[in-house]
Write an enzyme that holds these catalytic residues in place. Sequence first.
Site, PDB file in Angstrom:
ATOM      1  N   LYS A  98      70.139  34.825  52.935  1.00  0.00           N
ATOM      2  CA  LYS A  98      69.636  33.754  52.057  1.00  0.00           C
ATOM      3  C   LYS A  98      70.127  32.394  52.565  1.00  0.00           C
ATOM      4  CE  LYS A  98      69.137  36.881  48.152  1.00  0.00           C
ATOM      5  NZ  LYS A  98      69.672  37.524  46.963  1.00  0.00           N
ATOM      6  N   GLN A 116      74.584  37.041  42.718  1.00  0.00           N
ATOM      7  CA  GLN A 116      74.088  38.287  43.298  1.00  0.00           C
ATOM      8  C   GLN A 116      74.432  39.462  42.375  1.00  0.00           C
ATOM      9  OE1 GLN A 116      72.213  38.406  46.058  1.00  0.00           O
ATOM     10  NE2 GLN A 116      72.068  40.616  46.207  1.00  0.00           N
ATOM     11  N   ASP A 118      66.629  32.493  40.092  1.00  0.00           N
ATOM     12  CA  ASP A 118      66.342  33.920  39.996  1.00  0.00           C
ATOM     13  C   ASP A 118      65.494  34.241  38.766  1.00  0.00           C
ATOM     14  OD1 ASP A 118      66.989  35.821  41.852  1.00  0.00           O
ATOM     15  OD2 ASP A 118      69.085  35.993  41.229  1.00  0.00           O
TER      16      ASP A 118
HETATM   17  N1  GUN Z   1      70.276  41.971  43.987  1.00  0.00           N
HETATM   18  C1  GUN Z   1      69.218  42.544  44.592  1.00  0.00           C
HETATM   19  N2  GUN Z   1      68.153  41.725  44.542  1.00  0.00           N
HETATM   20  C2  GUN Z   1      68.544  40.608  43.911  1.00  0.00           C
HETATM   21  C3  GUN Z   1      67.892  39.384  43.558  1.00  0.00           C
HETATM   22  O1  GUN Z   1      66.707  39.155  43.812  1.00  0.00           O
HETATM   23  N3  GUN Z   1      68.657  38.484  42.886  1.00  0.00           N
HETATM   24  C4  GUN Z   1      69.947  38.725  42.568  1.00  0.00           C
HETATM   25  N4  GUN Z   1      70.603  37.790  41.905  1.00  0.00           N
HETATM   26  N5  GUN Z   1      70.576  39.833  42.878  1.00  0.00           N
HETATM   27  C5  GUN Z   1      69.881  40.770  43.553  1.00  0.00           C
END
Ligand code: GUN
Length: 282
Positions: free
Chosen positions: A51, A95, A118
């Site tokens: 990311k 995450q 998110d």
């Molecule tokens: N864990 C796996 N996919 C994601 C996501 O898209 N966002 C977040 N915050 N955690 C994740």
Amino acid sequence: MTATLMDGNSLRDEIIAGLATQIEQMGSPAICLATVLVGDDGPSQRYVKSKHKKAGEAGMVSRHHGLDADATQEEVEAVVRELADDPSVHGILVQLPLPDGLDPEPVLDLIPAEKDVDGLTERSMGRLVRNRPGLVSCTPLGVLRLLEKYSVPTSGARAVVVGRSTLVGLPLSLLLNRKGVDATVTMAHSRTADMAAVVREADIVVGAAGQARMITADMVKPGAAVIDVGVSRTEAGIVGDVDFDAVAEVAGWITPMPGGTGPMTIACLLENTLTAARLQGL
Ligand code: GUN
């Protein structure tokens, strides 16, 4: 293989190049994505790292806050509160999952709606349900972008979303049902009776249950679009929800795993970060 491959890597690159151009045209302001990762889970560390790498390619800055696996609820909340109050941070991503013993709900709800890249807070989810503008979860957005890119017909199509998570299944079902997309959506899950028959009805199948290779060729209507969002950690490595090799002989379109929805999640996260920065007046 008869199915058209829905290439998430190339669409991600296209989206990121478009973001880089837009940000340059804005005079290259410091648009900042902040990530919070608790613990030392290997795959989560790799997701977060990519990311940051892609944020750089889009012309954004990023900041990472790593906490030890034994961090307390209060420590995690303090980090998120600080990012929420910092005007130089435009997007916050915590995450998931958090390590056992930590409750994600109060952590997520410290994120202001305009920084919620998110789309997971109560306010963002409420806006999605009420069909009002707001930030929407990245993986569901990425699925829609793939359907659009590959001209998969959605209006009046039968869509079956397998899995009802707040991160993917639930928001994706709502998006597919929206005006303009207009699919007829079924949410299937671990208690669905005769899953094979339900999936076989679908013109669009989304595997978002995290059950390794549960969607097999005999469950797929010939010509259907099959999108794999599932992630299962097995001894053979990370495996999707779709039995790719066999399903690719039946489906009309299929996402590879890896290289399908994963890269799209990152592209849409960065799109959301630009939207968030604009919501904050940049
Ligand atoms: N864990 C796996 N996919 C994601 C996501 O898209 N966002 C977040 N915050 N955690 C994740």
